[in-house]
Design an enzyme around this catalytic site. Structure first.
Site, PDB file in Angstrom:
ATOM      1  N   ASP A  55       0.858  -1.179   0.000  1.00  3.50           N
ATOM      2  CA  ASP A  55       0.000   0.000   0.000  1.00  3.50           C
ATOM      3  C   ASP A  55       0.895   1.230   0.000  1.00  3.50           C
ATOM      4  O   ASP A  55       1.430   1.623   1.030  1.00  3.50           O
ATOM      5  CB  ASP A  55      -0.895  -0.016   1.235  1.00  3.50           C
ATOM      6  N   VAL A  56       1.077   1.826  -1.192  1.00  3.33           N
ATOM      7  CA  VAL A  56       2.000   2.955  -1.302  1.00  3.33           C
ATOM      8  C   VAL A  56       1.389   4.254  -0.796  1.00  3.33           C
ATOM      9  O   VAL A  56       2.038   5.300  -0.844  1.00  3.33           O
ATOM     10  CB  VAL A  56       2.532   3.132  -2.747  1.00  3.33           C
ATOM     11  N   ASN A  82       2.572   5.001 -10.997  1.00  5.10           N
ATOM     12  CA  ASN A  82       1.251   5.095 -11.611  1.00  5.10           C
ATOM     13  C   ASN A  82       0.109   5.118 -10.597  1.00  5.10           C
ATOM     14  O   ASN A  82      -0.972   5.607 -10.914  1.00  5.10           O
ATOM     15  CB  ASN A  82       1.065   3.901 -12.565  1.00  5.10           C
ATOM     16  N   TYR A 150      -7.561  16.793  -7.205  1.00  8.81           N
ATOM     17  CA  TYR A 150      -6.925  16.038  -8.285  1.00  8.81           C
ATOM     18  C   TYR A 150      -6.069  16.953  -9.147  1.00  8.81           C
ATOM     19  O   TYR A 150      -4.914  16.638  -9.466  1.00  8.81           O
ATOM     20  CB  TYR A 150      -8.004  15.362  -9.139  1.00  8.81           C
ATOM     21  N   LYS A 154      -1.884  16.711  -9.457  1.00  9.66           N
ATOM     22  CA  LYS A 154      -1.197  16.439 -10.724  1.00  9.66           C
ATOM     23  C   LYS A 154      -0.314  17.608 -11.151  1.00  9.66           C
ATOM     24  O   LYS A 154       0.746  17.398 -11.750  1.00  9.66           O
ATOM     25  CB  LYS A 154      -2.228  16.097 -11.803  1.00  9.66           C
TER      26      LYS A 154
END
Length: 244
Positions: A55-56, A82, A150, A154
């Site tokens: 679980d990153v 990703n 979001y 990003k």
């Protein structure tokens, strides 16, 4: 090579492209059952694949992941970061839940920062390595569907990519980001639904949606000698949308 979020969507497509080309692939994901299915599927095609459940989104998960990678492989040539989440889609800032903001920034940005530190440590002293971060068109322009968290995550990921690319260029480690528009993945289907997703695709300058394999092929190119003078870029994979 290593790919986080590698059991579905763009991550799985990346793993397939690299494995088909003969690379030893380490697929990372939270769902052990899905990961084992990927590993078995690859093995059936005589592709070299290892799966590590991690679980990153958690620091201890990242630490455990790279402890295992270091123990098994000692070095890393290509890393594809990703893993990510869309958060509370179509939610204006005033109504945006603070806990979802924290989740989005943590997984989409902070976890990549932590993964990159571990990846770079395994690449130092080995020239011609590459890190590719999967950002989004929302890193280049505001995303109404994704919302503020979001979009911010990003944009931050692209800034991190550019900064690290300059810092590690003298070590011949190239670091780039890909910025897909809408891609036909389960995440996109969950947010928009099949009909709306198809309608959005028809408005794209190329008249269709992007497929995960098309993003994966771009990621693969950014890891090869053919892109040896490319670092610090945020490359749109959007069918011309950002230009229109």
């Amino acid at each position: 090579m290593l790919v986080t979020g590698g059991t579905a969507g763009i991550g799985l497509a990346c793993a397939e492209v690299f494995a088909r080309g003969g690379a030893q692939v380490v697929v990372v994901g939270r769902d052990a059952e899905k990961g084992e299915r990927v590993r078995e599927n690859f093995a059936a095609r005589s592709w070299a694949c290892d799966f590590i459940s991690a679980d990153v989104s958690k620091r201890e998960g990242i630490q455990a992941l790279f402890a295992r990678v270091t123990e098994r492989y000692r070095r890393l040539t290509v890393a594809v970061n990703n893993a990510g989440t869309d958060g509370a889609s179509f939610t204006p800032l005033l109504q945006y839940p603070d806990d979802i903001w924290d989740e989005v920034i943590n997984l989409n940005l902070t976890s990549v920062y932590l993964c990159m530190k571990a990846e770079l440590a395994l690449m130092m002293g080995h020239p011609n390595c590459a890190i590719i971060n999967v950002a989004s068109l929302a890193g280049l322009k505001a995303s109404y569907s994704g919302g503020g968290a979001y979009t911010a995550s990003k944009h931050g990921l692209i800034g991190l990519t550019k900064s690290a690319a300059i810092e590690y260029a003298p070590h011949r480690i190239r670091i780039n980001a890909v910025c897909p528009g809408l891609v036909r993945t389960q995440m996109a289907i969950d947010v928009l639904g099949d009909e709306k997703l198809a309608a959005v695709g028809e408005k794209n300058p190329l008249g269709r949606l992007c497929e995960p394999r098309e993003v994966a092929d771009t990621v693969a190119w950014l890891s090869t000698p053919e892109s040896s003078f490319v670092t610090g870029v945020a490359l749109p994979v959007d069918g011309g949308l950002i230009a229109s």
